[in-house]
Write a protein that holds these residues in place. Structure first.
Motif, PDB file in Angstrom:
ATOM      1  N   GLY A 206      28.560 -77.459  24.079  1.00 33.34           N
ATOM      2  CA  GLY A 206      28.123 -77.780  22.723  1.00 33.34           C
ATOM      3  C   GLY A 206      28.153 -76.532  21.861  1.00 33.34           C
ATOM      4  O   GLY A 206      27.516 -75.532  22.187  1.00 33.34           O
ATOM      5  N   ASN A 207      28.920 -76.600  20.780  1.00 33.89           N
ATOM      6  CA  ASN A 207      29.007 -75.494  19.828  1.00 33.89           C
ATOM      7  C   ASN A 207      28.151 -75.882  18.627  1.00 33.89           C
ATOM      8  O   ASN A 207      28.567 -76.689  17.808  1.00 33.89           O
ATOM      9  CB  ASN A 207      30.481 -75.296  19.431  1.00 33.89           C
ATOM     10  CG  ASN A 207      30.660 -74.274  18.330  1.00 33.89           C
ATOM     11  OD1 ASN A 207      29.716 -73.559  17.974  1.00 33.89           O
ATOM     12  ND2 ASN A 207      31.868 -74.204  17.778  1.00 33.89           N
ATOM     13  N   TRP A 208      26.955 -75.312  18.582  1.00 37.01           N
ATOM     14  CA  TRP A 208      26.003 -75.734  17.549  1.00 37.01           C
ATOM     15  C   TRP A 208      26.321 -75.103  16.194  1.00 37.01           C
ATOM     16  O   TRP A 208      25.680 -75.424  15.205  1.00 37.01           O
ATOM     17  CB  TRP A 208      24.568 -75.409  17.983  1.00 37.01           C
ATOM     18  CG  TRP A 208      24.131 -76.120  19.239  1.00 37.01           C
ATOM     19  CD1 TRP A 208      24.884 -76.991  20.002  1.00 37.01           C
ATOM     20  CD2 TRP A 208      22.851 -76.048  19.877  1.00 37.01           C
ATOM     21  NE1 TRP A 208      24.153 -77.449  21.061  1.00 37.01           N
ATOM     22  CE2 TRP A 208      22.895 -76.885  21.022  1.00 37.01           C
ATOM     23  CE3 TRP A 208      21.673 -75.347  19.607  1.00 37.01           C
ATOM     24  CZ2 TRP A 208      21.806 -77.041  21.883  1.00 37.01           C
ATOM     25  CZ3 TRP A 208      20.589 -75.493  20.468  1.00 37.01           C
ATOM     26  CH2 TRP A 208      20.657 -76.339  21.581  1.00 37.01           C
TER      27      TRP A 208
ATOM     28  N   CYS B 150      25.686 -73.735  23.240  1.00 32.37           N
ATOM     29  CA  CYS B 150      25.954 -72.499  22.494  1.00 32.37           C
ATOM     30  C   CYS B 150      25.228 -72.526  21.156  1.00 32.37           C
ATOM     31  O   CYS B 150      25.805 -72.901  20.125  1.00 32.37           O
ATOM     32  CB  CYS B 150      27.463 -72.332  22.285  1.00 32.37           C
ATOM     33  SG  CYS B 150      28.426 -72.354  23.817  1.00 32.37           S
ATOM     34  N   PRO B 151      23.935 -72.161  21.162  1.00 30.04           N
ATOM     35  CA  PRO B 151      23.168 -72.118  19.912  1.00 30.04           C
ATOM     36  C   PRO B 151      23.553 -70.882  19.100  1.00 30.04           C
ATOM     37  O   PRO B 151      24.258 -70.002  19.602  1.00 30.04           O
ATOM     38  CB  PRO B 151      21.722 -72.004  20.397  1.00 30.04           C
ATOM     39  CG  PRO B 151      21.753 -71.817  21.870  1.00 30.04           C
ATOM     40  CD  PRO B 151      23.164 -71.717  22.323  1.00 30.04           C
ATOM     41  N   PRO B 152      23.065 -70.798  17.848  1.00 33.79           N
ATOM     42  CA  PRO B 152      23.300 -69.564  17.088  1.00 33.79           C
ATOM     43  C   PRO B 152      22.574 -68.381  17.737  1.00 33.79           C
ATOM     44  O   PRO B 152      21.650 -68.568  18.516  1.00 33.79           O
ATOM     45  CB  PRO B 152      22.730 -69.891  15.703  1.00 33.79           C
ATOM     46  CG  PRO B 152      21.862 -71.083  15.883  1.00 33.79           C
ATOM     47  CD  PRO B 152      22.343 -71.815  17.092  1.00 33.79           C
TER      48      PRO B 152
ATOM     49  N   ALA C 131      15.279 -68.064  22.757  1.00 35.61           N
ATOM     50  CA  ALA C 131      14.394 -69.216  22.939  1.00 35.61           C
ATOM     51  C   ALA C 131      15.041 -70.252  23.861  1.00 35.61           C
ATOM     52  O   ALA C 131      14.393 -70.784  24.769  1.00 35.61           O
ATOM     53  CB  ALA C 131      14.061 -69.835  21.588  1.00 35.61           C
ATOM     54  N   VAL C 132      16.318 -70.538  23.644  1.00 28.50           N
ATOM     55  CA  VAL C 132      16.999 -71.542  24.468  1.00 28.50           C
ATOM     56  C   VAL C 132      17.178 -71.021  25.895  1.00 28.50           C
ATOM     57  O   VAL C 132      17.100 -71.777  26.862  1.00 28.50           O
ATOM     58  CB  VAL C 132      18.343 -71.950  23.834  1.00 28.50           C
ATOM     59  CG1 VAL C 132      19.143 -72.846  24.764  1.00 28.50           C
ATOM     60  CG2 VAL C 132      18.107 -72.649  22.501  1.00 28.50           C
TER      61      VAL C 132
ATOM     62  N   GLY D  29      25.635 -70.239  26.307  1.00 26.62           N
ATOM     63  CA  GLY D  29      26.771 -69.497  25.756  1.00 26.62           C
ATOM     64  C   GLY D  29      26.490 -69.065  24.329  1.00 26.62           C
ATOM     65  O   GLY D  29      25.629 -69.638  23.659  1.00 26.62           O
ATOM     66  N   ALA D  30      27.230 -68.056  23.871  1.00 28.81           N
ATOM     67  CA  ALA D  30      27.138 -67.614  22.485  1.00 28.81           C
ATOM     68  C   ALA D  30      28.414 -68.046  21.760  1.00 28.81           C
ATOM     69  O   ALA D  30      29.366 -68.513  22.386  1.00 28.81           O
ATOM     70  CB  ALA D  30      26.970 -66.096  22.415  1.00 28.81           C
ATOM     71  N   GLN D  31      28.410 -67.895  20.446  1.00 29.39           N
ATOM     72  CA  GLN D  31      29.540 -68.392  19.643  1.00 29.39           C
ATOM     73  C   GLN D  31      30.506 -67.296  19.225  1.00 29.39           C
ATOM     74  O   GLN D  31      31.535 -67.567  18.612  1.00 29.39           O
ATOM     75  CB  GLN D  31      29.011 -69.100  18.394  1.00 29.39           C
ATOM     76  CG  GLN D  31      28.100 -70.268  18.671  1.00 29.39           C
ATOM     77  CD  GLN D  31      27.438 -70.796  17.411  1.00 29.39           C
ATOM     78  OE1 GLN D  31      27.882 -70.524  16.298  1.00 29.39           O
ATOM     79  NE2 GLN D  31      26.372 -71.546  17.575  1.00 29.39           N
ATOM     80  N   ASN D  32      30.150 -66.035  19.525  1.00 36.78           N
ATOM     81  CA  ASN D  32      30.965 -64.904  19.084  1.00 36.78           C
ATOM     82  C   ASN D  32      30.349 -63.640  19.661  1.00 36.78           C
ATOM     83  O   ASN D  32      29.214 -63.657  20.142  1.00 36.78           O
ATOM     84  CB  ASN D  32      30.967 -64.834  17.547  1.00 36.78           C
ATOM     85  CG  ASN D  32      31.802 -63.687  16.997  1.00 36.78           C
ATOM     86  OD1 ASN D  32      32.841 -63.334  17.566  1.00 36.78           O
ATOM     87  ND2 ASN D  32      31.351 -63.096  15.915  1.00 36.78           N
ATOM     88  N   MET D  33      31.080 -62.549  19.622  1.00 39.16           N
ATOM     89  CA  MET D  33      30.543 -61.226  19.979  1.00 39.16           C
ATOM     90  C   MET D  33      31.529 -60.177  19.468  1.00 39.16           C
ATOM     91  O   MET D  33      32.646 -60.514  19.069  1.00 39.16           O
ATOM     92  CB  MET D  33      30.382 -61.073  21.500  1.00 39.16           C
ATOM     93  CG  MET D  33      31.621 -61.443  22.277  1.00 39.16           C
ATOM     94  SD  MET D  33      31.665 -60.822  23.962  1.00 39.16           S
ATOM     95  CE  MET D  33      32.842 -59.485  23.730  1.00 39.16           C
TER      96      MET D  33
END
Ligand code: PGA
Length: 249
Positions: free
Chosen positions: A8-10, A41-43, A49-50, A62-66
């Motif tokens: 899930g890409n939030w 993948c929350p912001p 928190a997640v 997961g993350a959305q970028n780095m």
């Protein structure tokens, strides 16, 4: 056999409080261990928190970028080590929104992929053509170039990546590639991965489809030979619709 992976890409949605609620609902629904690997993948602001919610569960973070550098003077950026420390095991890289709005090129994506792998994160490398490119019959050319340049020079680490094919014209539009259209591009991608790393290795790499995947169109998309999961935007913001896709596997 490749395990299907539903992520899930939030995107830029959900405060930390809202994210905890969504993550709790997904975690509870995943208690009966799902067949698919499930990733949320929350912001950035909600990762900590997640992480506290999903730690030790069947749900991965997961993350959305780095950034591609390990650390340094890059105001506003986040490093691979920071993501790892928060409990991330995945990072989405080269999403079309990053390419369109933030100028990410295949070269930048390649640097990020290498940095992520070196840190121990699994990159979800996104590729896909625009509507204009599809109309001009450029899909094969564009997607091949994104793969060849985006994941160049990885050696055996190529086997640790996940690829997401997301036709830009299908993202957030309600338009979905037909299962046949998607399968054709997924087969092309696996062919390119075979050229890069050999057939045995390419067969192990999960290739997700993304672009308006919903519970009702997921079963047919996920039944295609080379479609190994989904990268879900809109439908991932609600636990019921997200789990509808997870349970379609
Ligand atoms: P969508 O987004 O499911 O809302 O089309 C998918 C994505 O951009 O990852």
């Amino acid at each position: 056999m490749r395990q299907k992976i539903i992520a899930g890409n939030w995107k830029m949605n959900k405060t930390p409080g809202e994210s905890v609620g969504l993550a709790q609902a997904i975690k509870a629904a995943c208690a009966k261990v799902p067949k698919a690997k499930v990733v949320v993948c929350p912001p950035f602001t909600a990762l900590a928190a997640v992480s506290g919610v999903v730690r030790g569960s069947a749900v991965a973070l997961g993350a959305q970028n780095m950034h591609w550098e390990k650390s340094g003077a890059y105001t506003g950026e986040v490093s691979a080590a920071m993501l790892l420390d928060l409990g991330c095991s995945y990072v989405i890289l080269g999403h079309s929104e990053r390419r369109t709005y933030f100028g990410e090129t295949d070269e930048i994506v390649n640097r990020k992929v290498k940095t992520a792998l070196a840190a121990g994160l699994i990159p979800i490398v996104c590729v896909g053509e625009t509507l204009a490119q599809r109309k001009e019959s450029q899909t094969e050319f564009v997607v091949s170039a994104q793969i060849v340049h985006g994941v160049a020079g990885l050696g055996a680490d190529l086997g640790r990546i996940v690829v997401a094919y997301e036709p830009v014209w299908a993202i957030g539009t309600g338009l979905t590639a037909t299962p046949a259209q998607a399968q054709a591009v997924h087969a092309l991608i696996r062919g390119k991965l075979t050229e890069l790393g050999g057939a045995a290795l390419a067969q192990t790499i999960a290739i997700q489809y993304g672009g308006s995947m919903k519970p009702d169109n997921a079963p047919e998309l996920l039944s295609q030979t080379d479609i190994d999961g989904g990268l879900i935007g809109g439908a991932a913001l609600d636990a019921v619709s997200f789990m509808g896709i997870v349970n379609a596997v």
